[in-house]
Scaffold this active site. Structure first.
Site, PDB file in Angstrom:
ATOM      1  N   ASP A 445       6.858  32.700  32.977  1.00  0.00           N
ATOM      2  CA  ASP A 445       7.705  33.815  32.572  1.00  0.00           C
ATOM      3  C   ASP A 445       9.121  33.515  33.040  1.00  0.00           C
ATOM      4  OD1 ASP A 445       8.291  36.364  31.549  1.00  0.00           O
ATOM      5  OD2 ASP A 445       8.118  37.260  33.535  1.00  0.00           O
ATOM      6  N   ASP A 776       4.850  37.721  36.738  1.00  0.00           N
ATOM      7  CA  ASP A 776       4.934  38.754  37.760  1.00  0.00           C
ATOM      8  C   ASP A 776       4.692  40.154  37.211  1.00  0.00           C
ATOM      9  OD1 ASP A 776       7.203  38.971  36.229  1.00  0.00           O
ATOM     10  OD2 ASP A 776       8.584  39.221  37.908  1.00  0.00           O
ATOM     11  N   ASP A 780       1.986  40.026  31.898  1.00  0.00           N
ATOM     12  CA  ASP A 780       1.502  38.663  32.118  1.00  0.00           C
ATOM     13  C   ASP A 780       0.017  38.616  32.464  1.00  0.00           C
ATOM     14  OD1 ASP A 780       4.087  37.590  31.770  1.00  0.00           O
ATOM     15  OD2 ASP A 780       4.588  38.071  33.838  1.00  0.00           O
TER      16      ASP A 780
END
Length: 1101
Positions: A445, A776, A780
């Site tokens: 990410d 995080d 996700d």
């Protein structure tokens, strides 16, 4: 997806509800009203007095129903139940509304769709019906695994099953023995299996459920309109589609909902955990296209997100598992069901399967070969001979099985977790430790992983005079990448900030601001909007008192504060906002010296060019301006204590544009979520290690590409037209083109939704890649669960992401992942070292038993001896090999293929050679002892016929209880000495092999044993234990051994020491074999990023 309609809107049935139904409604609503009349807040009308317009809008039919004649005439049919006509009617309405998405139609149609009005909200009885149909507003919990199923799971491993079979067979054969010591072997194996099962069950029970963390994101209560009355604390799980909620700052949203009206001029929510967007999202009530992604649904709020500014009303459109967070929950469950075994577990399963056939075949062959010897005179009967050779076959099975392997693997992985913890990596699932060693792609990410997730001002632009009397802009870089107020502004001369113009710029930054920086738990954090927090860090102190705040709205795209100096003085209006809007309202410029000059068209054009250039980096630009003194008009006399709501200019937000006109421009601030400074070097290390990086983010393409260039994912001038994709565009390609893109080079995907990330990870796995996913946010979690190894952020990460991940970065540092990959490779190498050590030792034991049986000589080693070697003498050095230091070149080699066997063809050949020598030496010292004590080679081969020999007088026998010497005792009662020699040679060779196994391929001269101090201890302890068994009478009697003399030990050394030379020669050959294999792997992994990609329709991009 909108829920099915619940019958015709309730307001249409007013005045026509049957008496019984009316009583039911009254009874259902009465308790609620009794509870809330005295305490529930009554939210005021929204700005602009939209109540009448809203009421008029709710009287219109939805667009999809206009002109239809199959609409039910009242809502009673949807409430009575059991009516075929009502069911058919509901089905027709549902079919008509299939094309309507709540976010794509006006608010009035949404209300009509759910059958509610702004005045009454949902009726209690209808809410009960809908809750019965749609269930509670909570996430479904999958059935938990029972303790028994966890226990049975521990015996699915093939090695464990082999051990269990050997223990059962050995136990059955022990009944034919007359000594209790015969049960030592099966009991020892059972104890090992029991301990292994207990550890496995404990690990399964201690694993936390990520869905529990998802539930924590949902609030306990919510403010809802029911039966025309606001219920201030309705349990969140009782929400149903159609409920009208009141949302305000600080609320955690309980369900997905469509905004109906804003109470304040602006309304913002923090959706970072859901979409990856680092900035709060400004919401409105305007419809958006039906196919909009989550981040584009600006008229919708989502369950689990937080209100950061303003207040609003919204109608619930989805609850429970139908919400976006519910879909994430379903994705986590789906990924868990599809979870694959780690590469090591797969290789161990393959190894166990092969070992089963090999061991079974060898044991059966040994038993069958000796069928003619079952009736030898020394056995007394055919049955006893069969049992004897069955025991020999079992001994061979014991020799072949590395009994301590499951326990040693667990210990090695545990040691690896400790070493990773020192590098700030917390491991939640042991098998994931070694998976990093073969990771080929890191899917990461952006927000909070590559960046700090802390908006920072990185550029400051101020107007300066030129020599020709004109104006120019001076841009100064601002250092710092977090909310910690440490950094410098480069390019400014000493004392520059003391100039009047720059002091005003600082005042706008700090005072025209509702955020603040706080120091909590040893770190600086923000309270308020990230953008405003960035300005707070830029300038911290203020000497002004706020008199009024002119809130931001999306029409004028600015906000301002009216302030007064603390010691008295003229009022000032400090303004910040979007440059394109604010510059249009500026007429003057304040220079650093404090001089105010007109804003010329030439300088205005120059500023616009500067803003465009900053936006391309990309930076979020904010223009800073002020208005002071008499220019404020009526507001010049506004004083502290005056009520802004009572002032004619301040009480109506439509006047804010007029107030914020004729402004004086003071500067620009460029803000972004900066890249972590250590990530760029980590990316270079990834490239050297042959690990590709794929960025998956919900952010915009321009922002994501800029960050990717900053951290070396892309080159500064690299063409990224086929490397950076919007998620929707990528998935519109055909499958072949998608896989072609995913096969080589670094990639970036922006505007991705949770399902997109999970889908990409699954595609990579289908292509044979081993992806590690970092993240995080809540968005996700499914991809973290799906990936071969999920890595969550420990500081900024949500509980959901942590619980779905295999490991957690304690410092949120992407560079730590590179260290973890290096550690993962070292752990795999160490496991390969001890597995190969154990297997090579077992190959030697198999060779000893097999060739001894084939030759027909007495058994050099008993099953108890072999069990002792496998568990006690092999275990400590094998465990100590888990402490081997990483190879210096570990991160310059490409990742190993996931299908590479633990024992490659070369390693198997290598250890078969060493095993043959071990078997030769173990049998050799055994035979040498007999030959040196008067037994010829022919006699040794036919020892079972000893009772019929004449003139057989071997040496070294003691007088028996009868006072006579029985020559045949040398093959039975007196074989303790030659077995002691064989066992000692075997143990010494295995200790020498362990000392040379610090590196699988490097010479013992280059990587000496003392590089691993634990190995020295691991070799010393079993050596001492072996000596204790030989020289302790009780232990030697139990094992059937005899003490050795000095001359005996010299013979042991002569047969054992050559194993070191054999290992060194084979290592030299191995280095050449591996060098060739690594060249082939790296050549296969090199891609051609510049090659054109053929899209659907043959178009090249």
């Amino acid at each position: 997806m909108a829920p099915e309609p619940m019958g015709q809107p309730m307001r249409r049935a007013r005045g026509r509800v049957p008496l019984l139904l009316a009583l039911q409604l009254l009874l259902a609503a009465a308790p609620c009203r009794a509870d809330i009349h005295s305490t529930a807040p009554q939210p005021s009308r929204p700005h602009g007095s939209i109540g009448s317009a809203w009421a008029k809008a709710t009287r219109r039919l939805p667009y999809a129903l206009r002109g239809r004649n199959d609409v039910p005439s009242s809502s009673t049919s949807g409430l009575r139940g059991g009516s075929d006509a009502a069911a058919a009617s509901s089905a027709a309405v549902a079919a008509a509304l299939d094309l309507i998405q709540p976010h794509s139609v006006p608010a009035a149609e949404v209300l009509e769709y759910y059958g509610v009005t702004e005045e009454g909200g949902l009726q209690s009885l209808e809410a009960t019906v809908r809750r019965a149909k749609y269930g509670p507003n909570s996430l479904l919990e999958p059935p938990r695994q029972s303790l028994l199923s966890m226990l049975l799971e521990q015996f699915q491993d093939r090695l464990v099953q082999i051990l269990l079979a050997v223990a059962v067979l050995s136990g059955v054969l022990s009944f034919f023995e007359e000594e209790a010591s015969a049960f030592v072997e099966p009991l020892s194996i059972v104890v090992i299996l029991a301990l292994n099962a207990i550890i496995g069950v404990w690990q399964s029970r201690s694993a936390q459920d990520s869905l529990d963390a998802l539930r924590k994101l949902q609030p306990d209560t919510v403010c809802v309109l029911r039966d025309g009355v606001w219920v201030s604390a309705l349990p969140a799980e009782e929400l149903v589609p159609g409920d009208i909620m009141y949302l305000r700052v600080g609320d955690k949203i309980a369900a997905d909902a469509r905004l109906l009206a804003l109470k304040t001029t602006t309304f913002r929510t923090d959706e970072a955990s859901l979409t990856g967007e680092s900035m709060a999202v400004s919401k409105n009530t305007d419809p958006v296209p039906a196919d909009s992604c989550i981040s584009a649904k600006l008229n919708t709020v989502f369950s689990g997100t937080m209100v950061t500014g303003g207040g609003a009303w919204a109608v619930v459109t989805a609850t429970g598992m139908r919400t976006e967070i519910g879909k994430i929950s379903a994705g986590v469950q789906e990924a868990r069901q599809e979870e694959e075994k780690t590469p090591l577990e797969q290789r161990l399963d393959e190894f166990g399967g092969r070992l089963t056939w090999i061991i079974g075949g060898i044991c059966a062959a040994v038993w069958c070969i000796n069928i003619p010897h079952f009736d030898d005179p020394m056995f007394g009967s055919w049955a006893k001979g069969a049992v004897y050779y069955a025991k020999v076959a079992v001994a061979l099975g014991v020799a072949a099985i590395p009994e301590g392997l499951p326990a040693v693997i667990t210990l090695c992985l545990s040691l690896g977790t400790r070493r990773m913890a020192k590098r700030n990596v917390i491991v939640r699932k042991l098998p994931s430790v070694e998976t990093l060693g073969c990771t080929t792609i890191i899917c990461t990410d952006k927000t909070g992983t590559l960046t700090t997730n802390q908006m920072s001002a990185v550029s400051l632009v101020t107007p300066v005079p030129t020599e020709g009397g004109g104006l120019d802009s001076l841009e100064c870089a601002v250092s710092g990448t977090s909310y910690e107020p440490i950094g410098t502004v480069s390019g400014l001369e000493e004392g520059a900030m003391s100039h009047a113009g720059r002091r005003d710029l600082a005042r706008v930054c700090s005072i025209c601001n509702d955020a603040r920086i706080v120091f909590e738990e040893g770190k600086f954090t923000r309270v308020g909007e990230p953008t405003e927090a960035a300005l707070c860090v830029l300038v911290e102190k203020s000497e002004y008192t706020k008199l009024a705040t002119l809130e931001f709205n999306r029409d004028r795209k600015s906000m301002s504060v009216l302030v007064q100096p603390v010691g008295g003085g003229e009022n000032r209006l400090l303004v910040k906002g979007a440059p394109e809007m604010l510059l249009a309202r500026c007429t003057k410029v304040k220079l650093p010296s404090g001089e105010v000059v007109p804003l010329t068209d030439e300088y205005r054009t120059s500023l616009k060019q500067k803003i465009l250039e900053m936006a391309e980096r990309p930076l979020r630009c904010l223009a800073l301006a002020l208005k002071e003194g008499k220019d404020l008009g009526e507001l010049a006399n506004f004083t502290q204590g005056d009520d802004p709501a009572a002032h004619p200019l301040l009480r109506d937000f439509h006047n804010f544009v007029q107030i914020e006109s004729d402004l004086t421009f003071v500067g620009l601030a460029g803000i972004k979520d900066p890249a972590r400074p250590e990530v760029a070097q980590a990316m270079i290390q990834c490239q050297q290690a042959g690990v590709r990086v794929i960025v998956m983010t919900g952010d915009s393409k321009a922002t994501a590409v800029a960050i990717a260039r900053d951290v070396n994912i892309f080159g500064r001038d690299e063409d990224v037209s086929t490397r950076a994709w919007v998620g929707k565009e990528f998935f519109s390609l055909d499958r072949i083109a998608q896989k072609a893109l995913l096969s080589t080079g670094n990639l970036l995907f922006c505007r991705t939704e949770p399902k997109d990330k999970q889908r990409l990870v699954k595609m990579l796995q289908e292509m044979g890649e081993v992806p590690a996913m970092t993240g995080d946010g809540v968005n996700d979690a499914p991809a973290l669960q799906q990936a071969a190894i999920g890595i969550a952020m420990g500081i900024a990460g949500t509980e959901v992401s942590k619980d779905a991940a295999d490991m957690i970065l304690a410092d949120d540092n992407f560079a730590t992942i590179v260290s973890a990959v290096e550690e993962g490779r070292a752990i795999y190498n160490n496991m390969q070292a001890f597995i190969c050590f154990l297997i090579s030792c077992n190959i030697g034991e198999i060779a000893t038993i097999f060739f001894a049986t084939l030759l027909g000589i007495p058994e050099p080693l008993t099953p108890l001896h072999l069990l002792w070697v496998n568990l006690v003498t092999d275990g400590p050095p094998a465990t100590a090999l888990g402490f081997n230091p990483p190879d210096p070149d570990a991160m310059t080699k490409p990742p190993r293929p996931r299908d590479e066997p633990i024992l490659s063809a070369w390693l198997l050949t290598r250890y078969c050679v060493t095993g043959l020598y071990v078997g030769f030496a173990t049998i050799g010292v055994f035979v040498h002892w007999y030959l040196s004590h008067g037994v010829s080679w022919d006699q040794l081969l036919h020892w079972k016929e000893c009772t019929g020999w004449t003139g057989f007088t071997p040496t070294g026998l003691e007088v028996g209880p009868s006072g006579k010497i029985n020559p045949c005792d040398i093959f039975t009662a007196a074989k303790g000495k030659p077995q002691s020699l064989s066992l000692s040679v075997l143990v010494m060779m295995e200790m020498l092999k362990a000392l040379s196994a610090v590196s699988v391929d490097n010479s013992i001269l280059r990587v000496p044993p003392w590089r691993n101090p634990w190995l020295i201890i691991g070799v010393a302890v079993p050596t001492l234990l072996h000596l204790a068994v030989i020289y302790t009478p009780a232990a030697s009697n139990m094992f059937g051994l005899a003490p050795l003399t000095k001359d005996d030990w010299l013979y042991v050394a002569r047969f054992a020491l050559p194993i070191v030379l054999v290992e060194e020669i084979l290592k030299m050959i191995g280095r050449a074999v591996n060098a060739k294999r690594e060249r082939q792997l790296r050549a296969a992994m090199q891609g051609k990023p510049g090659d054109p990609i053929v899209l659907a329709g043959g178009v090249k991009k």
